[in-house]
Design an enzyme around this catalytic site. Structure first.
Site, PDB file in Angstrom:
ATOM      1  N   GLN A 223       0.823  -1.206   0.000  1.00 58.52           N
ATOM      2  CA  GLN A 223       0.000   0.000   0.000  1.00 58.52           C
ATOM      3  C   GLN A 223       0.861   1.262   0.000  1.00 58.52           C
ATOM      4  O   GLN A 223       0.333   2.356  -0.140  1.00 58.52           O
ATOM      5  CB  GLN A 223      -0.913   0.005   1.239  1.00 58.52           C
TER       6      GLN A 223
ATOM      7  N   ARG B 151      -8.537  -1.282   8.115  1.00 57.47           N
ATOM      8  CA  ARG B 151      -9.516  -0.318   7.602  1.00 57.47           C
ATOM      9  C   ARG B 151      -9.885   0.705   8.675  1.00 57.47           C
ATOM     10  O   ARG B 151     -11.058   0.871   9.045  1.00 57.47           O
ATOM     11  CB  ARG B 151     -10.748  -1.057   7.083  1.00 57.47           C
TER      12      ARG B 151
END
Ligand code: CDP
Length: 789
Positions: A223, A373
């Site tokens: 990421q 998340r």
């Protein structure tokens, strides 16, 4: 922003443009790491420890090396030769890449087999024989933190306890005094369990060291490609890998959710193997490795106390936390905030006194602390405050909506400085809760609940009014391993008026190719369909810190807008030159400059782009492009009110989510359909932890729930039809008034569900139940109350 400013052709902000990336995804034409095949590529598989703590007495590779096609086995001593057997974690702790003599958690990497085929590598891994001497295991963080507990991290010289760090915020004494003076104190132990980041794609890489050029290219599931490149250069500089000779490419990524931020040993071993062998090496985790060995999330044991007056005015909040980080602190938190942004725990309420502290503890479990998340521990903070608010409501005999309304930070108080130091940028909490109550029909539901209770049926209504904190930087306070947290955009407009825009972030399914194009379209009036978006290649994208913690819109989104404005400003000078007027005579509407009051005397942005290469004013630098590095002045504070309705089966204890209303506020919206998609997905990832998901261990450190047979991830069948709506309170400091949204629903859903379950059982004397609220737990509560059928 109520209505889009641009027409459907330009498709700027506010249009529900279909996702530009979807045609390739729905045709199965995505390009994930495992799709990459290079000539001469070798495969790697990893031998993992069955023990949570053991001494490695011997690794016998002879049988593995006899398998035709198995080329090498790499172990700790091999890496030690290159000083690559240890590496730093993103939190500046240390972690073994491969062990020399001791393993510290079940499924830890022990050695790696390199072969010509993937299945041969797996056969080779099976054939490696490792002799272990099991050692005592420490699984319980409460025992690990106790004085006199055996020290786990013996590799750390002088370490005499198992504390990874202690961190606190607020005024302890003042808060204690305020709690002592409070007429009522709600006290609750809240456990938010260890869970797994179940992205569809597991982790993996193809490491390709080009011996002729001395250049390393790593296609990997990360990421944060730029940060990884810098860390690789810092860690492996001594073996000749300097930063300009490292290229990290994140191709399409099938979900990250924080789990693809850390650098796992597998990546490093594959790189070392490729450098040593001189051929590309592919490593792809299987599903069980992903579930058992990669970084976990949550695992917070919280003692929460909330004081109030008898009429329900909140006075003080204290949270004492023990955080189980497993064998090493591998969380990706900003350096200044080792416990992430947990101090957002005062939530949506105007609290004058608060204190929170976190003790992070080592245990013999896989490294943990990933923000699944979630913006660095916000989920845990929101769970604590929203659960204890309901405990307080129950204690006071007050409706939980009324208690929230009474304590919300009033809309006129924004920007609001919280007692724990955050400056909330904007908010209107009563509006969101009122809207959610209207949609769900709150009063009618309470009547229905009363009637059902009289008939012995169990129905509950749960509220969560959360405040999020997303968009890290600002760089003055936020860095990862010293790298400041800002983000970037670079836009080039081609002569024909089409454009390419590159970013320091990296989408993992969020739809950046669409929304970034919409931002540029909004600013320049070039149709979003004419703007190509690229991320994830460190050789071409501007430097950035990556995508996690809902930071892309607040940072790179802002950078896109400001880079586009620089281009518009240059285009204006070109338009003035073409129209033979002064820039002061020009007005702008999306897509064209025109002479004030004479809309027909105009030059389109495409005409200006062509002139930037063919007919620029004398002395002007040719071309039409700009780069912007955006260092946000503050974080953004999205919020929402969620209301959940559950029915509980008295025979089985099963909880069914009948309705779920989610009213979210993320400021101005780029793409309403994508935002809805983010909320839908996030809500499902809230139902999982609330009702089903938990990773636990027996006292020998064996994982329970080590496969999807036991670790239950919800599907559409377990989810209700989501009822979503919005309020819009723009961020005053963001260039186009947006806040992040990616994780709001994952953060807000679990407490709403837990509160609904307790609400259904409150008349039976139940005040709390820890997530996941399994049928077993509910049935035990029903049995205790004599209410099970
Ligand atoms: O960093 P990440 O992309 O995960 O989170 P985000 O910035 O909250 O964005 C998630 C998706 O929602 C992106 O495609 C955003 O562009 C979109 N979004 C939006 O359309 N409007 C907003 N106000 C916020 C996000």
């Amino acid at each position: 922003m109520d209505k889009p400013r641009t027409d459907a052709k330009i498709c700027g902000m506010g249009h529900s443009m279909k996702r530009k990336e979807d045609p390739r995804f729905i045709r199965g034409k995505g390009n994930y790491v495992d799709d990459i095949k290079l000539p001469g590529m070798l495969y790697m598989d990893i031998v993992r420890s069955p023990y949570a703590h053991a001494r490695i007495k011997k690794i016998d590779t002879s049988a593995a090396l006899k398998i035709p096609g198995v080329l090498a086995v790499i172990d700790g001593p091999t890496l030690e030769k290159y000083k690559l057997h240890w590496m730093p974690t993103i939190s500046a702790d240390t972690q073994m890449v491969l062990p020399i003599d001791e393993v510290m958690y079940q499924a830890q990497e022990v050695c790696a087999v390199i072969a010509t085929e993937r299945y041969l590598a797996a056969d080779g891994a099976d054939a490696v024989e490792v002799e272990y001497e099991p050692l005592p295991v420490m699984i319980d963080p409460l025992k690990s933190i106790a004085p006199g507990a055996p020290v786990l991290r013996k590799d750390k010289k002088g370490k005499s306890d198992n504390i990874a760090f202690h961190w606190e915020a607020g005024d302890r004494d003042k808060t204690e005094k305020a709690l002592a003076a409070s007429e009522v104190v709600a006290e609750q132990y809240v456990y938010v369990p260890r869970i797994h980041v179940a992205s569809m794609e597991t982790c993996g890489c193809v490491a390709d060291f080009n011996t002729a050029e001395g250049k390393l290219t790593v296609y990997m599931t990360t990421q944060a490609p730029h940060a990884v490149r810098t860390v690789f250069a810092l860690v492996a500089g001594h073996v000749g890998l300097s930063e300009e000779r490292i290229r990290i490419v994140s191709p399409d990524i099938g979900g990250g959710f924080g789990g693809k931020v850390p650098v796992y040993p597998g990546y490093v071993i594959a790189v070392a193997a490729s450098v040593v062998i001189g051929k590309p090496v592919k490593w792809i985790e299987d599903r069980m490795e992903n579930l058992q060995a990669d970084s976990f999330a949550r695992d917070y044991h919280m003692k929460v106390r909330l004081g109030a007056s008898k009429d329900g005015r909140m006075t003080a909040l204290s949270i004492k936390t023990i955080a189980d980080h497993g064998y090493t602190n591998a969380s990706a938190n900003p350096m200044k905030y080792p416990a992430g942004l947990f101090s957002i725990c005062t939530g949506s309420y105007d609290l004058k006194n608060a204190f929170c502290e976190v003790d992070a503890v080592y245990t013999h479990k896989p490294p943990g602390g990933v923000a699944y998340r979630c913006s660095f521990r916000v989920t845990e903070a929101v769970h604590a405050i929203e659960r204890v608010t309901d405990v307080l409501a129950q204690k006071l005999g007050m409706d939980p909506a009324e208690l929230r309304m009474k304590n919300f930070i009033a809309p006129e108080r924004f920007p609001y400085k919280s007692v724990l130091g955050w400056e909330y940028d904007s908010g209107n909490y009563p509006a969101a809760l009122n809207k959610a109550m209207d949609i769900v029909g709150y009063e009618d539901l309470r009547k229905e609940q009363k009637e059902k209770r009289a008939r012995g049926e169990l129905m509950g209504i749960g509220i969560c009014s959360f405040t999020e904190i997303v968009g890290a930087g600002p760089s003055k306070d936020f860095d990862i391993l010293g790298i400041k947290m800002f983000d970037s955009a670079e836009i080039r407009v081609h002569p024909t008026g089409k454009a390419i825009a590159r970013f320091g972030t990296k989408s993992q399914g969020q739809g950046h190719e669409t929304t970034y194009a919409q931002i540029v379209a909004e600013e320049l009036g070039i149709p979003a369909s004419d703007i190509q978006v690229e991320e994830g290649d460190t050789d071409t994208a501007p430097y950035g810190l990556g995508t996690y913690a809902s930071r892309s819109t607040p940072t790179s989104g802002a950078a896109a807008s400001l880079a586009a404005r620089k281009i518009r400003s240059k285009a204006k000078a070109i338009a003035a030159h073409l129209l033979e007027c002064s820039e002061a005579d020009l007005d702008w509407e999306p897509g064209k400059f025109f002479i004030k009051g004479v809309p027909d005397k105009a030059k389109t942005i495409q005409e200006c782009a062509f002139a930037a290469y063919t007919n620029m004013p004398q002395g002007m630098e040719p071309g039409l492009e700009a780069t912007h590095y955006y260092d946000p002045p503050n974080l953004t504070f999205p919020f929402g009110s969620y209301i959940c309705v559950v029915d509980i089966d008295r025979g089985t204890g099963e909880v069914k989510v009948r309705r779920f209303v989610a009213v979210d506020d993320c400021g101005n919206i780029i793409n309403p359909m994508i935002v809805d998609g983010q909320i839908h997905g996030g809500l499902a990832q809230g139902v999982g932890p609330a009702l089903y998901e938990e990773i636990s261990y027996d006292e020998d450190g064996n994982i329970s729930g080590g496969s999807f047979l036991d670790y239950y991830v919800p599907t559409a069948l377990e989810c209700p039809k989501w009822e979503t709506d919005k309020t819009i309170t723009p961020s005053p400091h963001h260039p186009f008034g947006a806040k992040g949204v990616g994780e709001s629903a994952t953060v807000g859903a679990p407490p709403a569900i837990a509160n609904a379950v307790v609400d259904a059982l409150s008349h039976l004397g139940v005040t709390h139940v820890d997530i996941p609220v399994t049928p077993e737990k509910v049935w035990a509560l029903l049995r205790k109350a004599g209410a099970a059928e």
